[in-house]
Design a protein around this motif. Structure first.
Motif, PDB file in Angstrom:
ATOM      1  N   GLN A  73      10.079   1.772  -5.366  1.00  0.00           N
ATOM      2  CA  GLN A  73      10.298   2.621  -6.433  1.00  0.00           C
ATOM      3  C   GLN A  73      11.219   2.087  -7.387  1.00  0.00           C
ATOM      4  N   ASP A  74      12.216   1.363  -7.088  1.00  0.00           N
ATOM      5  CA  ASP A  74      13.340   0.898  -7.869  1.00  0.00           C
ATOM      6  C   ASP A  74      12.968  -0.449  -8.772  1.00  0.00           C
ATOM      7  N   LEU A  75      12.035  -0.995  -8.271  1.00  0.00           N
ATOM      8  CA  LEU A  75      11.508  -2.362  -9.120  1.00  0.00           C
ATOM      9  C   LEU A  75      11.372  -1.975 -10.408  1.00  0.00           C
ATOM     10  N   ARG A  76      11.888  -2.921 -11.275  1.00  0.00           N
ATOM     11  CA  ARG A  76      11.824  -2.813 -12.732  1.00  0.00           C
ATOM     12  C   ARG A  76      11.541  -4.050 -13.271  1.00  0.00           C
ATOM     13  N   PHE A  77      10.524  -4.327 -14.225  1.00  0.00           N
ATOM     14  CA  PHE A  77      10.446  -5.615 -15.060  1.00  0.00           C
ATOM     15  C   PHE A  77      10.642  -5.553 -16.807  1.00  0.00           C
ATOM     16  N   PRO A  78      10.875  -6.460 -17.100  1.00  0.00           N
ATOM     17  CA  PRO A  78      11.273  -6.339 -18.771  1.00  0.00           C
ATOM     18  C   PRO A  78       9.844  -5.906 -19.277  1.00  0.00           C
ATOM     19  N   GLY A  79      10.096  -4.694 -20.283  1.00  0.00           N
ATOM     20  CA  GLY A  79       8.878  -4.274 -20.912  1.00  0.00           C
ATOM     21  C   GLY A  79       7.836  -3.484 -20.213  1.00  0.00           C
ATOM     22  N   MET A  80       8.366  -3.216 -19.012  1.00  0.00           N
ATOM     23  CA  MET A  80       7.295  -2.426 -17.940  1.00  0.00           C
ATOM     24  C   MET A  80       6.772  -1.164 -18.453  1.00  0.00           C
ATOM     25  N   LEU A  81       5.525  -0.804 -18.536  1.00  0.00           N
ATOM     26  CA  LEU A  81       5.085   0.594 -18.758  1.00  0.00           C
ATOM     27  C   LEU A  81       4.980   1.376 -17.635  1.00  0.00           C
ATOM     28  N   HIS A  82       4.630   2.552 -17.629  1.00  0.00           N
ATOM     29  CA  HIS A  82       4.297   3.667 -16.680  1.00  0.00           C
ATOM     30  C   HIS A  82       2.991   4.199 -16.854  1.00  0.00           C
ATOM     31  N   ALA A  83       2.574   4.672 -15.707  1.00  0.00           N
ATOM     32  CA  ALA A  83       1.193   5.318 -15.619  1.00  0.00           C
ATOM     33  C   ALA A  83       1.328   6.403 -14.462  1.00  0.00           C
ATOM     34  N   ARG A  84       0.400   7.555 -14.720  1.00  0.00           N
ATOM     35  CA  ARG A  84      -0.240   8.309 -13.732  1.00  0.00           C
ATOM     36  C   ARG A  84      -1.579   8.533 -13.797  1.00  0.00           C
ATOM     37  N   PRO A  89       9.699  -3.306   0.177  1.00  0.00           N
ATOM     38  CA  PRO A  89       9.594  -2.119   1.107  1.00  0.00           C
ATOM     39  C   PRO A  89       9.410  -0.930   0.271  1.00  0.00           C
ATOM     40  N   GLY A  90       8.869   0.168   0.911  1.00  0.00           N
ATOM     41  CA  GLY A  90       8.888   1.514   0.324  1.00  0.00           C
ATOM     42  C   GLY A  90      10.013   2.213   1.288  1.00  0.00           C
ATOM     43  N   ALA A  91       9.703   3.581   0.883  1.00  0.00           N
ATOM     44  CA  ALA A  91      10.651   4.466   1.507  1.00  0.00           C
ATOM     45  C   ALA A  91      10.196   4.990   2.780  1.00  0.00           C
ATOM     46  N   GLY A  92       9.302   4.247   3.608  1.00  0.00           N
ATOM     47  CA  GLY A  92       9.110   4.462   5.040  1.00  0.00           C
ATOM     48  C   GLY A  92       8.149   5.299   5.518  1.00  0.00           C
ATOM     49  N   CYS A  93       7.267   4.772   6.340  1.00  0.00           N
ATOM     50  CA  CYS A  93       6.429   5.586   7.067  1.00  0.00           C
ATOM     51  C   CYS A  93       5.714   4.559   8.187  1.00  0.00           C
ATOM     52  N   PHE A  94       5.082   5.168   9.022  1.00  0.00           N
ATOM     53  CA  PHE A  94       4.198   4.166  10.063  1.00  0.00           C
ATOM     54  C   PHE A  94       3.034   4.721   9.949  1.00  0.00           C
ATOM     55  N   GLY A  95       2.067   3.672   9.644  1.00  0.00           N
ATOM     56  CA  GLY A  95       0.922   3.942   9.545  1.00  0.00           C
ATOM     57  C   GLY A  95       0.159   3.578   8.101  1.00  0.00           C
ATOM     58  N   VAL A 120       2.858   2.537 -11.551  1.00  0.00           N
ATOM     59  CA  VAL A 120       1.913   3.733 -10.965  1.00  0.00           C
ATOM     60  C   VAL A 120       3.005   4.529  -9.858  1.00  0.00           C
ATOM     61  N   GLN A 121       3.556   5.603 -10.386  1.00  0.00           N
ATOM     62  CA  GLN A 121       4.188   6.424  -9.592  1.00  0.00           C
ATOM     63  C   GLN A 121       3.668   7.901  -9.096  1.00  0.00           C
ATOM     64  N   TRP A 122       3.384   7.854  -7.885  1.00  0.00           N
ATOM     65  CA  TRP A 122       2.694   9.255  -7.401  1.00  0.00           C
ATOM     66  C   TRP A 122       3.740  10.278  -7.332  1.00  0.00           C
ATOM     67  N   SER A 123       3.159  11.501  -7.663  1.00  0.00           N
ATOM     68  CA  SER A 123       3.984  12.689  -7.423  1.00  0.00           C
ATOM     69  C   SER A 123       4.134  13.245  -6.076  1.00  0.00           C
ATOM     70  N   ARG A 124       5.069  14.009  -5.712  1.00  0.00           N
ATOM     71  CA  ARG A 124       5.091  14.700  -4.512  1.00  0.00           C
ATOM     72  C   ARG A 124       4.013  15.450  -3.952  1.00  0.00           C
ATOM     73  N   GLN A 125       3.146  16.140  -4.950  1.00  0.00           N
ATOM     74  CA  GLN A 125       2.183  16.935  -4.732  1.00  0.00           C
ATOM     75  C   GLN A 125       0.877  15.884  -4.147  1.00  0.00           C
ATOM     76  N   ASP A 126       0.590  14.971  -5.218  1.00  0.00           N
ATOM     77  CA  ASP A 126      -0.217  14.084  -4.737  1.00  0.00           C
ATOM     78  C   ASP A 126      -0.152  13.346  -3.573  1.00  0.00           C
ATOM     79  N   GLU A 127       1.020  13.017  -3.249  1.00  0.00           N
ATOM     80  CA  GLU A 127       1.377  12.610  -1.903  1.00  0.00           C
ATOM     81  C   GLU A 127       0.930  13.318  -0.778  1.00  0.00           C
ATOM     82  N   HIS A 128       1.474  14.542  -0.746  1.00  0.00           N
ATOM     83  CA  HIS A 128       0.939  15.604   0.291  1.00  0.00           C
ATOM     84  C   HIS A 128      -0.539  15.958   0.200  1.00  0.00           C
ATOM     85  N   LEU A 129      -1.025  15.862  -0.998  1.00  0.00           N
ATOM     86  CA  LEU A 129      -2.608  16.160  -1.075  1.00  0.00           C
ATOM     87  C   LEU A 129      -3.545  15.255  -0.551  1.00  0.00           C
TER      88      LEU A 129
END
Length: 740
Positions: free
Chosen positions: A223-234, A396-402, A427-436
């Motif tokens: 979630q912290d990784l950044r590249f020069p000129g990077m674009l964002h998407a949903r 690494p991600g924020a953590g989960c097993f599975g 692409v960064q998911w939202s909390r709602q998408d993560e839960h659903l």
């Protein structure tokens, strides 16, 4: 986090000559005592499964120009400390200082293909592969040095990147010995490994070096990784699993939201690329509000879930049958109980994220997937690309097993990057998408029956398990990643995945002469996949709760009752250890202590757990006071990492046991945020004490999943002892305690 250029294996080897690390050789100056060669012993056991596809030393480690070591592992860091454990075994076998061994994890084309990181298998597969590769490398270095120095191997000392003759005092660095090549020797038995009595690092509590970066808030996660000129998407998610896009009106999007780069519509897959992240959030909301979808297939009523499961399940399959259960049950007093577990989420603290960049030839992907090689196969199928043209680096991600949504976020990014080449797309998911859209751990039913003989020992046992799939992890079947199901030519899963995980630990490890285990498989309404310990969580919650019921019927202490049904001394030892840990505990009115035992998969690590709780009899609130565990994983590699895994697993299990369940109605999943899907708060976390029984002569086993199943039963048994209410349906809420 600084973006690092991708290295192919070829470029990796080419660049070895340009890597320099400062160091001081042991014994290189007069003030340092010369080391003594440690005793070694022949290992003649079975080589790890990971070595089936990577049999040579250079698949697992590379020796750099300065004599330091780079170890290659296909496993990913999930917070279990695998990087540190691998560093320990490599340093041990090559007699290196820890800081002179670096570990490179999970990068396609560079590290071995070790499939998924899971099943508590990283230690016995990856770490042990590195151990045997390092030991083989050591022997090869000594053999080559003996020829160059014109002496026998027994005359040589090997330590910290040099080999030295004891007689002539001549020495060679590893680089001088190898002269620019790597060790391609195949690892074969017997392997000459260090005697465990000579260990410097293995078995010690070596702290993870990445923890300090996390504590200081440095860029560690994807979630912290950044590249020069990077674009964002949903990505615009459908209103339900089976919904299909009817129409999408983009009119006004660029007026309402600035920074729009591109909208991508591929069937029912809708994504939007923007200059900044918040623009992507606003664009996704606009498109969602201006899209029309088909109505999804309704869900069953939540109050009828378990009846629905039984209704749609296939006929039972007998997975274990010993003795004659029916004959013993005939005329005997049969004790019965039914236990249930709801759908639960991975509930990662950070929603999924994926980054991709297509340069016109190679698709580069950065992901916190737990299986980068299998995910590469899924992406190759979905995108009709050659797998060799997809390069994935694990971050690494924020953590989960599975199996979490990490692979899905990476697939989203890959699809969008192909539509906008030569630029990194995040692409960064939202909390709602993560839960659903999370692939949940499936709801389960476990029904148990047992009878006691005249000596109050269990003489017959029957388990019936109702379970959905416990693994739909990505593989060549593109339908295992979410985006592929919504393309113009959608991919659906070719199989139900791994069903066997549902009856894991459904057969008691206890000595019972007559036993039957039947599994009923169902294809449920929700997306499911691997979640820490698979079916063991539900099955051990049921079994170890039931063992307390049977102990009470037999008029015996619950721990002694368990010991009376065990022949394995290692199993008895962990029970006796947790008994000793809790022997001086006193309980006041409304308090209780409960116990549980398990050998994970009936083949791996042993654990006994105790929990002390207080139950408010007025409102039914159950509060954890303290928890204990006694654990035997065989040989301990890292005492600190092992203890952390046990503590973390017990706390996660406590959250599942007392708090967590997916909620829904007939039209939608309703647990969309932390208020509607509560987890254990920091203020609710009890003190946890872990005792490790180290057995260095036994095979090393993993521990990531081991503490989860028995913790649930220990808490349930403690609640019963505190208030006389036995709860059979997870989670154990105040309402259930009051109404029991």
């Amino acid at each position: 986090m600084t973006a690092v250029p991708i290295r192919t294996r070829r470029k990796f080897l080419k660049d070895l000559g340009y890597i320099s690390v400062g160091f001081t050789l042991l014994g290189a100056c007069s003030g340092v005592e010369e080391p003594v060669m440690a005793a070694r012993m022949d290992y003649n056991g079975k080589l790890p499964g990971s070595m089936g596809r990577a049999k040579t030393v250079n698949a697992w480690l590379q020796i750099l120009e300065d004599g330091s070591i780079r170890v290659l592992s296909g496993k990913v860091e999930l917070g279990q400390g695998i990087r540190t454990a691998i560093q320990q075994v490599a340093a041990e076998e090559l007699d290196m200082d820890l800081e002179r061994v670096q570990v490179h994890l999970a990068e396609t084309g560079v590290t071995p293909n070790e499939g998924y990181t899971g099943a508590s298998a990283s230690i016995q597969n990856s770490a042990m592969s590195v151990r045997y590769a390092a030991a083989t490398a050591r022997q090869e270095l000594l053999t080559l040095a003996s020829k160059k120095l014109n002496t026998v191997v027994d005359d040589l000392l090997l330590y910290n990147g040099i080999v030295k003759s004891k007689k002539s005092k001549e020495s060679l660095t590893f680089a001088e010995i190898l002269e620019g090549v790597q060790i391609e020797t195949e690892v074969i038995l017997p392997v000459h490994i260090k005697d465990y009595r000579e260990y410097r690092y293995v078995g010690k509590a070596i702290p993870r070096t990445d923890i300090s970066d996390m504590v200081r808030g440095k860029a560690v996660y994807i979630q912290d990784l950044r590249f020069p000129g990077m674009l964002h998407a949903r990505v615009v998610r459908p209103p339900g699993y089976t919904s299909q896009l009817i129409s999408l009106d983009e009119t006004g999007l660029k007026t309402e939201v600035s920074g729009i780069i591109k909208t991508v519509i591929k069937g029912s897959f809708v994504g939007v690329i923007t200059e900044r992240e918040y623009q992507a959030v606003k664009a996704e909301q606009f498109l969602r509000n201006h899209s029309i979808w088909t109505v999804p297939v309704p869900f069953p009523k939540s109050e009828n879930l378990y009846a629905h499961i039984k209704l749609i399940a296939s006929p039972p399959e007998t997975v274990k049958n010993e003795g004659d259960v029916a004959a013993v049950f005939e005329g005997a007093e049969i004790f019965k109980a039914t236990y249930t577990k709801p759908y639960i989420k991975h509930a990662s603290m950070g929603p999924a994220c994926g980054i991709a960049m297509f340069d016109g030839a190679i698709l580069y992907v950065w992901s916190h997937s737990q299986g980068i090689y299998p995910m590469r196969e899924a992406l190759a199928t979905m995108l009709s690309m050659d797998a060799d043209n997809i390069h994935i680096t694990a971050v690494p991600g924020a953590g989960c097993f599975g199996h979490s949504t990490a692979d899905d976020a990476a697939a989203d990014a890959a699809l969008l990057a192909l539509e906008h080449p030569n630029t990194h797309v995040r692409v960064q998911w939202s909390r709602q998408d993560e839960h659903l859209w999370d692939p949940y751990g499936p709801a389960m039913i476990t029904e148990l029956e047992a009878s006691l003989d005249k000596n109050n020992k269990i003489n017959s046992w029957k388990t019936e398990v109702w379970t959905d799939s416990h693994s739909t992890r990505p593989n060549k079947d593109a339908g295992t990643v979410l985006a592929a199901r919504y393309l113009e030519n959608p991919y659906q899963m070719n199989s139900r995945g791994y069903l066997g995980g549902g009856h894991r630990n459904a057969d008691p490890y206890y000595s019972i002469p007559n036993m039957t285990v039947n599994a009923h498989y169902y294809d449920g309404p929700f997306r499911t996949s691997s979640l820490r310990s698979l079916g063991s969580f539900a099955n051990i919650f049921a079994m170890e709760s039931f063992m307390d019921v049977l102990a009470e019927k037999a008029g015996q202490d619950p721990l002694e009752f368990r010991i009376n049904h065990l022949e394995d001394e290692r199993a008895i030892s962990v029970i006796q250890k947790v008994q000793a840990l809790t022997s001086e505990q006193n309980t006041e009115d409304g308090e209780g202590i409960g116990f549980a035992f398990m050998r994970y998969k009936n083949t791996d690590a042993y654990i006994a757990v105790a929990a002390k709780v207080a139950v408010d009899k007025n409102n039914g609130e159950a509060g954890l006071i303290r928890m204990w565990a006694a654990v035997d994983v065989g040989e301990v590699i890292n005492m600190d990492g092992l203890t952390n895994q046990i503590e973390g697993g017990m706390i996660q299990s406590a959250s599942w046991t007392l708090k967590e369940q997916v909620t829904f109605n007939t039209t939608e999943i309703t647990s969309t945020d932390w208020m509607k899907y509560p987890i254990l708060k920091f203020s609710e976390v009890p003190e946890v004490e872990v005792a490790i029984i180290n057995r260095p002569t036994e095979d090393a086993k993993g521990a990531g999943e081991v503490p989860v199943p028995p913790t649930a039963a220990a808490i349930a048994n403690a609640i019963y002892n505190a208030c006389g209410k036995r709860i059979y349906d997870l989670p154990i809420t105040p309402e259930k305690i009051l109404n029991a």
